[in-house]
Design a protein around this motif. Structure first.
Motif, PDB file in Angstrom:
ATOM      1  N   THR A  53     -24.717 -45.966 -20.027  1.00 57.64           N
ATOM      2  CA  THR A  53     -25.250 -44.615 -20.184  1.00 57.64           C
ATOM      3  C   THR A  53     -26.463 -44.506 -19.264  1.00 57.64           C
ATOM      4  O   THR A  53     -27.270 -45.432 -19.202  1.00 57.64           O
ATOM      5  N   TRP A  54     -26.576 -43.399 -18.541  1.00 62.06           N
ATOM      6  CA  TRP A  54     -27.711 -43.207 -17.645  1.00 62.06           C
ATOM      7  C   TRP A  54     -27.983 -41.722 -17.455  1.00 62.06           C
ATOM      8  O   TRP A  54     -27.190 -40.865 -17.834  1.00 62.06           O
ATOM      9  N   THR A  62     -22.209 -40.862 -19.570  1.00 58.48           N
ATOM     10  CA  THR A  62     -21.787 -42.024 -20.335  1.00 58.48           C
ATOM     11  C   THR A  62     -20.421 -42.463 -19.834  1.00 58.48           C
ATOM     12  O   THR A  62     -19.515 -41.650 -19.690  1.00 58.48           O
ATOM     13  N   LEU A  63     -20.308 -43.749 -19.560  1.00 57.74           N
ATOM     14  CA  LEU A  63     -19.052 -44.327 -19.107  1.00 57.74           C
ATOM     15  C   LEU A  63     -18.486 -45.170 -20.233  1.00 57.74           C
ATOM     16  O   LEU A  63     -19.179 -46.028 -20.789  1.00 57.74           O
ATOM     17  N   TYR A  64     -17.224 -44.899 -20.581  1.00 60.98           N
ATOM     18  CA  TYR A  64     -16.534 -45.614 -21.645  1.00 60.98           C
ATOM     19  C   TYR A  64     -15.370 -46.395 -21.058  1.00 60.98           C
ATOM     20  O   TYR A  64     -14.805 -46.006 -20.041  1.00 60.98           O
ATOM     21  N   ILE A  74      -8.646 -48.218 -18.976  1.00 60.95           N
ATOM     22  CA  ILE A  74      -9.064 -47.129 -18.098  1.00 60.95           C
ATOM     23  C   ILE A  74     -10.498 -46.779 -18.463  1.00 60.95           C
ATOM     24  O   ILE A  74     -10.988 -47.145 -19.537  1.00 60.95           O
ATOM     25  N   LEU A  75     -11.152 -46.079 -17.579  1.00 63.49           N
ATOM     26  CA  LEU A  75     -12.512 -45.626 -17.830  1.00 63.49           C
ATOM     27  C   LEU A  75     -12.508 -44.131 -18.100  1.00 63.49           C
ATOM     28  O   LEU A  75     -11.679 -43.393 -17.566  1.00 63.49           O
ATOM     29  N   MET A  76     -13.438 -43.710 -18.946  1.00 63.83           N
ATOM     30  CA  MET A  76     -13.648 -42.285 -19.180  1.00 63.83           C
ATOM     31  C   MET A  76     -15.128 -42.011 -18.968  1.00 63.83           C
ATOM     32  O   MET A  76     -15.981 -42.664 -19.572  1.00 63.83           O
ATOM     33  N   LEU A  77     -15.415 -41.066 -18.104  1.00 65.67           N
ATOM     34  CA  LEU A  77     -16.783 -40.683 -17.809  1.00 65.67           C
ATOM     35  C   LEU A  77     -17.066 -39.335 -18.456  1.00 65.67           C
ATOM     36  O   LEU A  77     -16.368 -38.361 -18.200  1.00 65.67           O
ATOM     37  N   ASN A  94     -23.644 -39.323  -6.962  1.00 64.93           N
ATOM     38  CA  ASN A  94     -24.365 -40.392  -7.639  1.00 64.93           C
ATOM     39  C   ASN A  94     -23.449 -41.163  -8.583  1.00 64.93           C
ATOM     40  O   ASN A  94     -23.459 -42.389  -8.605  1.00 64.93           O
ATOM     41  N   VAL A  95     -22.651 -40.443  -9.348  1.00 62.51           N
ATOM     42  CA  VAL A  95     -21.721 -41.070 -10.294  1.00 62.51           C
ATOM     43  C   VAL A  95     -20.702 -41.922  -9.547  1.00 62.51           C
ATOM     44  O   VAL A  95     -20.451 -43.074  -9.924  1.00 62.51           O
ATOM     45  N   ALA A  96     -20.107 -41.383  -8.492  1.00 63.89           N
ATOM     46  CA  ALA A  96     -19.093 -42.125  -7.734  1.00 63.89           C
ATOM     47  C   ALA A  96     -19.686 -43.407  -7.148  1.00 63.89           C
ATOM     48  O   ALA A  96     -19.085 -44.481  -7.258  1.00 63.89           O
ATOM     49  N   ARG A  97     -20.857 -43.298  -6.553  1.00 61.92           N
ATOM     50  CA  ARG A  97     -21.502 -44.493  -5.989  1.00 61.92           C
ATOM     51  C   ARG A  97     -21.793 -45.520  -7.071  1.00 61.92           C
ATOM     52  O   ARG A  97     -21.585 -46.712  -6.880  1.00 61.92           O
ATOM     53  N   ARG A  98     -22.285 -45.055  -8.188  1.00 63.37           N
ATOM     54  CA  ARG A  98     -22.635 -45.965  -9.286  1.00 63.37           C
ATOM     55  C   ARG A  98     -21.398 -46.701  -9.798  1.00 63.37           C
ATOM     56  O   ARG A  98     -21.423 -47.920  -9.989  1.00 63.37           O
TER      57      ARG A  98
END
Length: 107
Positions: A53-54, A62-64, A74-77, A94-98
């Motif tokens: 979470t950021w 939040t990334l799950y 799988i991931l859920m953002l 920012n999210v994609a880079r992170r």
């Protein structure tokens, strides 16, 4: 508004679940709708965990990680709503880079 959720929201969750199951290439789901995020958290409650979470520009992300029965995950953002002064193109970058830099998704 309730009519929309009664007719569309449950069907949308069903379509997303079906797409995840039928398409092994799905690695990330992005949800900017709090209601859908809650539905996904409830549906996958026994197989979902918070990865990170950021904040970026005062907005929370939040990334799950959802672990599926066939040893696949799988991931859920969860992001703020797109537009109207909320998440921006800079926020998306920012999210994609992170996600890539942290190694959560390998391209």
């Amino acid at each position: 508004m309730n009519d929309y959720y009664d007719e569309v929201a449950n069907n949308r969750l069903s379509l997303i679940r079906k797409t995840i199951i039928e398409n092994q290439n799905v690695k990330l789901i992005v949800s900017y709708d709090q209601t859908l995020t809650e539905m996904m958290l409830n549906y996958f409650s026994s197989t979902i965990e918070t990865v990170s979470t950021w904040n970026f520009n005062h907005e929370q992300y939040t990334l799950y990680k959802i672990t599926l029965g066939n040893e696949r995950s799988i991931l859920m953002l969860s992001t703020p709503f797109f537009g109207n002064g909320r998440i921006s193109y800079n926020g998306i970058r920012n999210v994609a880079r992170r996600i890539i830099n942290e190694g959560w998704i390998v391209l």
